[in-house]
Motif scaffolding. Structure first.
Motif, PDB file in Angstrom:
ATOM      1  N   TYR A   1       0.369   1.985   6.609  1.00 23.99           N
ATOM      2  CA  TYR A   1       1.682   1.418   6.281  1.00 23.99           C
ATOM      3  C   TYR A   1       2.819   2.433   6.370  1.00 23.99           C
ATOM      4  O   TYR A   1       3.499   2.699   5.383  1.00 23.99           O
TER       5      TYR A   1
ATOM      6  N   THR B   1      -2.525  -7.785  14.765  1.00 25.62           N
ATOM      7  CA  THR B   1      -3.378  -6.988  13.869  1.00 25.62           C
ATOM      8  C   THR B   1      -3.971  -5.796  14.631  1.00 25.62           C
ATOM      9  O   THR B   1      -4.103  -4.695  14.078  1.00 25.62           O
TER      10      THR B   1
ATOM     11  N   ILE C   1       2.134  -9.814  10.949  1.00 29.51           N
ATOM     12  CA  ILE C   1       0.801 -10.419  10.755  1.00 29.51           C
ATOM     13  C   ILE C   1       0.929 -11.652   9.868  1.00 29.51           C
ATOM     14  O   ILE C   1       0.318 -12.695  10.125  1.00 29.51           O
TER      15      ILE C   1
ATOM     16  N   ASN D   1      -8.215  -5.284  -1.108  1.00 26.46           N
ATOM     17  CA  ASN D   1      -8.292  -4.069  -0.305  1.00 26.46           C
ATOM     18  C   ASN D   1      -8.990  -2.923  -1.043  1.00 26.46           C
ATOM     19  O   ASN D   1      -9.215  -1.859  -0.466  1.00 26.46           O
TER      20      ASN D   1
ATOM     21  N   GLU E   1      -9.954  -0.213   7.077  1.00 29.16           N
ATOM     22  CA  GLU E   1      -9.550  -1.086   5.963  1.00 29.16           C
ATOM     23  C   GLU E   1     -10.691  -2.010   5.555  1.00 29.16           C
ATOM     24  O   GLU E   1     -11.495  -2.418   6.387  1.00 29.16           O
TER      25      GLU E   1
ATOM     26  N   TYR F   1      -8.085 -11.698  11.044  1.00 29.84           N
ATOM     27  CA  TYR F   1      -7.943 -10.241  11.150  1.00 29.84           C
ATOM     28  C   TYR F   1      -8.059  -9.758  12.603  1.00 29.84           C
ATOM     29  O   TYR F   1      -8.162  -8.570  12.850  1.00 29.84           O
TER      30      TYR F   1
ATOM     31  N   HIS G   1       0.803  -1.222   0.000  1.00 31.29           N
ATOM     32  CA  HIS G   1       0.000   0.000   0.000  1.00 31.29           C
ATOM     33  C   HIS G   1       0.820   1.248   0.000  1.00 31.29           C
ATOM     34  O   HIS G   1       0.329   2.312  -0.278  1.00 31.29           O
TER      35      HIS G   1
ATOM     36  N   GLY H   1      -0.634 -11.639  -2.948  1.00 34.18           N
ATOM     37  CA  GLY H   1      -1.004 -11.161  -1.612  1.00 34.18           C
ATOM     38  C   GLY H   1      -2.462 -10.808  -1.423  1.00 34.18           C
ATOM     39  O   GLY H   1      -2.857 -10.401  -0.347  1.00 34.18           O
ATOM     40  N   SER H   2      -3.272 -10.910  -2.472  1.00 36.02           N
ATOM     41  CA  SER H   2      -4.673 -10.499  -2.410  1.00 36.02           C
ATOM     42  C   SER H   2      -4.841  -9.031  -2.047  1.00 36.02           C
ATOM     43  O   SER H   2      -5.835  -8.639  -1.434  1.00 36.02           O
ATOM     44  N   THR H   3      -3.869  -8.228  -2.451  1.00 33.06           N
ATOM     45  CA  THR H   3      -4.012  -6.791  -2.247  1.00 33.06           C
ATOM     46  C   THR H   3      -5.199  -6.259  -3.038  1.00 33.06           C
ATOM     47  O   THR H   3      -5.803  -5.250  -2.672  1.00 33.06           O
TER      48      THR H   3
ATOM     49  N   PHE I   1       2.751  -5.389   9.670  1.00 35.67           N
ATOM     50  CA  PHE I   1       2.102  -6.211   8.655  1.00 35.67           C
ATOM     51  C   PHE I   1       2.926  -7.462   8.359  1.00 35.67           C
ATOM     52  O   PHE I   1       2.383  -8.569   8.241  1.00 35.67           O
TER      53      PHE I   1
ATOM     54  N   SER J   1     -11.235  -5.708   3.307  1.00 34.30           N
ATOM     55  CA  SER J   1     -10.558  -6.839   2.668  1.00 34.30           C
ATOM     56  C   SER J   1     -11.647  -7.740   2.073  1.00 34.30           C
ATOM     57  O   SER J   1     -12.243  -8.558   2.778  1.00 34.30           O
TER      58      SER J   1
ATOM     59  N   MET K   1     -11.866  -3.502   9.008  1.00 39.29           N
ATOM     60  CA  MET K   1     -11.178  -3.155  10.255  1.00 39.29           C
ATOM     61  C   MET K   1     -11.674  -1.784  10.692  1.00 39.29           C
ATOM     62  O   MET K   1     -11.789  -0.870   9.877  1.00 39.29           O
TER      63      MET K   1
ATOM     64  N   TYR L   1      -3.388 -16.105  10.203  1.00 38.20           N
ATOM     65  CA  TYR L   1      -3.369 -15.373   8.920  1.00 38.20           C
ATOM     66  C   TYR L   1      -2.866 -16.312   7.819  1.00 38.20           C
ATOM     67  O   TYR L   1      -1.695 -16.345   7.475  1.00 38.20           O
TER      68      TYR L   1
ATOM     69  N   PHE M   1      -1.356  -3.230  14.684  1.00 33.07           N
ATOM     70  CA  PHE M   1      -1.227  -2.689  13.323  1.00 33.07           C
ATOM     71  C   PHE M   1      -2.291  -1.599  13.103  1.00 33.07           C
ATOM     72  O   PHE M   1      -2.005  -0.515  12.599  1.00 33.07           O
TER      73      PHE M   1
HETATM   74  C1  AVI Z   1      -2.318  -6.288   2.340  1.00 36.34           C
HETATM   75  N1  AVI Z   1      -3.616  -6.940   2.475  1.00 36.34           N
HETATM   76  C2  AVI Z   1      -3.800  -7.920   1.412  1.00 36.34           C
HETATM   77  C3  AVI Z   1      -3.905  -7.473   3.819  1.00 36.34           C
HETATM   78  C4  AVI Z   1      -5.284  -8.159   3.831  1.00 36.34           C
HETATM   79  O1  AVI Z   1      -5.342  -9.315   4.192  1.00 36.34           O
HETATM   80  O2  AVI Z   1      -6.261  -7.508   3.448  1.00 36.34           O
HETATM   81  C5  AVI Z   1      -3.858  -6.366   4.853  1.00 36.34           C
HETATM   82  C6  AVI Z   1      -4.187  -6.826   6.243  1.00 36.34           C
HETATM   83  N2  AVI Z   1      -4.847  -6.119   7.144  1.00 36.34           N
HETATM   84  C7  AVI Z   1      -4.950  -6.791   8.250  1.00 36.34           C
HETATM   85  N3  AVI Z   1      -4.370  -7.949   8.111  1.00 36.34           N
HETATM   86  C8  AVI Z   1      -3.876  -7.993   6.849  1.00 36.34           C
END
Ligand code: AVI
Length: 328
Positions: free
Chosen positions: A42, A215, A53, A168, A282, A208, A4, A163-165, A50, A284, A254, A59, A218
């Motif tokens: 970030y 987390t 995490i 987001n 956030e 999460y 990010h 990463g499945s960004t 992160f 996801s 989140m 996770y 974070f």
């Molecule tokens: C970066 N992104 C893919 C993470 C997600 O899983 O959405 C960010 C994250 N936020 C909390 N845990 C992970």
């Protein structure tokens, strides 16, 4: 390191304040549902948290995606052919890149990131691992179409977005981003993308809201950052991290929830929150394989092959930028 950071705008005023950060925070805290865009999670501390995490047992995305790359790298290599330039979007310090580069016949690697600092980190380490690979870092905002370096124009392109960004971003923005990746890579290119799947809500919440509280740290770090960089006096201890499932949008959200009524100031502006009120930090989004396919199609990418783990937790999709047909 977190992808990010590439979404950051880095204009500063004379005191070194990140103007975009200030504008987003002041606007977001003034809204009825308070919200601060996820990219601001970030900073250096947030990026380190992160990374932490991704090592938490709850996770699953990072380990699952890594295994998928290890198990299917050879097939990905066969499908994508030779004389490839791998173009990684928001490269950061991704640990997954060497896995892919080992399996595909890459002649060049083009990491694209808006942060020169992240680019230096990732390219330095990779140059040692792949001495014969041409590494051509590109400092650019990949949310827009990027012009690839002339030296790789004769190669075929494989975009890499792990990463499945993509999750987001709200679906509309996700399609915009995939479309601009297609424009960047051009007709005939491939895209390898990681997408986190819809699953039991309990597991998603646990991923999460891990037991170690990483987390939570974070998320709370955002408030510390606001205090430090924007002269805020937010009482961080009076907030708690919340991971919540939004069934309409099929996403984990989140939030930072006020444990009691709170007044605070940021950049000289006063804000008040009632007990239970939240700041949304956030999203996801989680996709079924069918939805993932639709997302790719909507942006002009034809899914060619999807790999998933035995529990269907995560999927890795290879898509091709094939010519669009204008009629059914
Ligand atoms: C970066 N992104 C893919 C993470 C997600 O899983 O959405 C960010 C994250 N936020 C909390 N845990 C992970």
């Amino acid at each position: 390191m977190a992808v990010h950071a590439d979404l950051r705008l880095i204009a500063h005023d004379e005191d070194g304040i990140d103007l975009a950060f200030r504008a987003d925070v002041l606007r977001g805290l003034g809204e009825r549902q308070k919200a601060v865009p996820a990219r601001w999670l970030y900073d250096l501390a947030g990026s380190r948290l992160f990374e932490d995490i991704t090592r938490q047992p709850e996770y699953y995305p990072t380990t699952t995606e890594t295994r998928l790359l290890e198990a299917n790298g050879a097939e990905i290599g066969r499908l994508t052919g030779s004389d490839l330039a791998v173009v990684e979007f928001g490269s950061g310090s991704s640990n997954k890149t060497p896995l892919l580069l080992r399996e595909v016949a890459a002649a060049a690697y083009v990491p694209v990131d808006i942060s020169g600092e992240f680019l230096r980190q990732s390219t330095g380490a990779l140059a040692g691992l792949f001495p014969d690979l041409a590494i051509i870092p590109l400092e650019a905002d990949f949310l827009r179409t990027v012009e690839l370096p002339a030296s790789v124009r004769d190669l075929s392109f494989l975009g890499f977005f792990p990463g499945s960004t993509i999750g987001n971003l709200v679906p509309r923005r996700a399609v915009d981003l995939l479309r601009s990746m297609r424009e960047t890579l051009g007709e005939g290119s491939h895209l390898l993308i990681g997408i986190d799947c819809l699953k039991e809500i309990d597991r998603l919440i646990a991923a999460y809201d891990d037991a170690q509280g990483v987390t939570a740290e974070f998320n709370l770090n955002l408030l510390r950052r606001i205090n430090r960089e924007l002269g805020g006096d937010i009482p961080v201890g009076r907030f708690r991290h919340l991971a919540r499932w939004n069934a309409d949008w099929r996403r984990i959200e989140m939030h930072l929830e006020a444990r009691e009524d709170i007044d605070f100031t940021v950049w000289g502006r006063s804000f008040a929150m009632r007990r239970g009120e939240t700041i949304h930090t956030e999203n996801s989004h989680k996709y079924t394989p069918d939805q993932a396919r639709l997302l790719l199609h909507a942006a002009g990418w034809t899914p060619l092959r999807m790999w998933s783990d035995p529990s269907d937790d995560f999927l890795l999709a290879l898509a091709g930028a094939t010519e669009e047909r204008s009629a059914p």
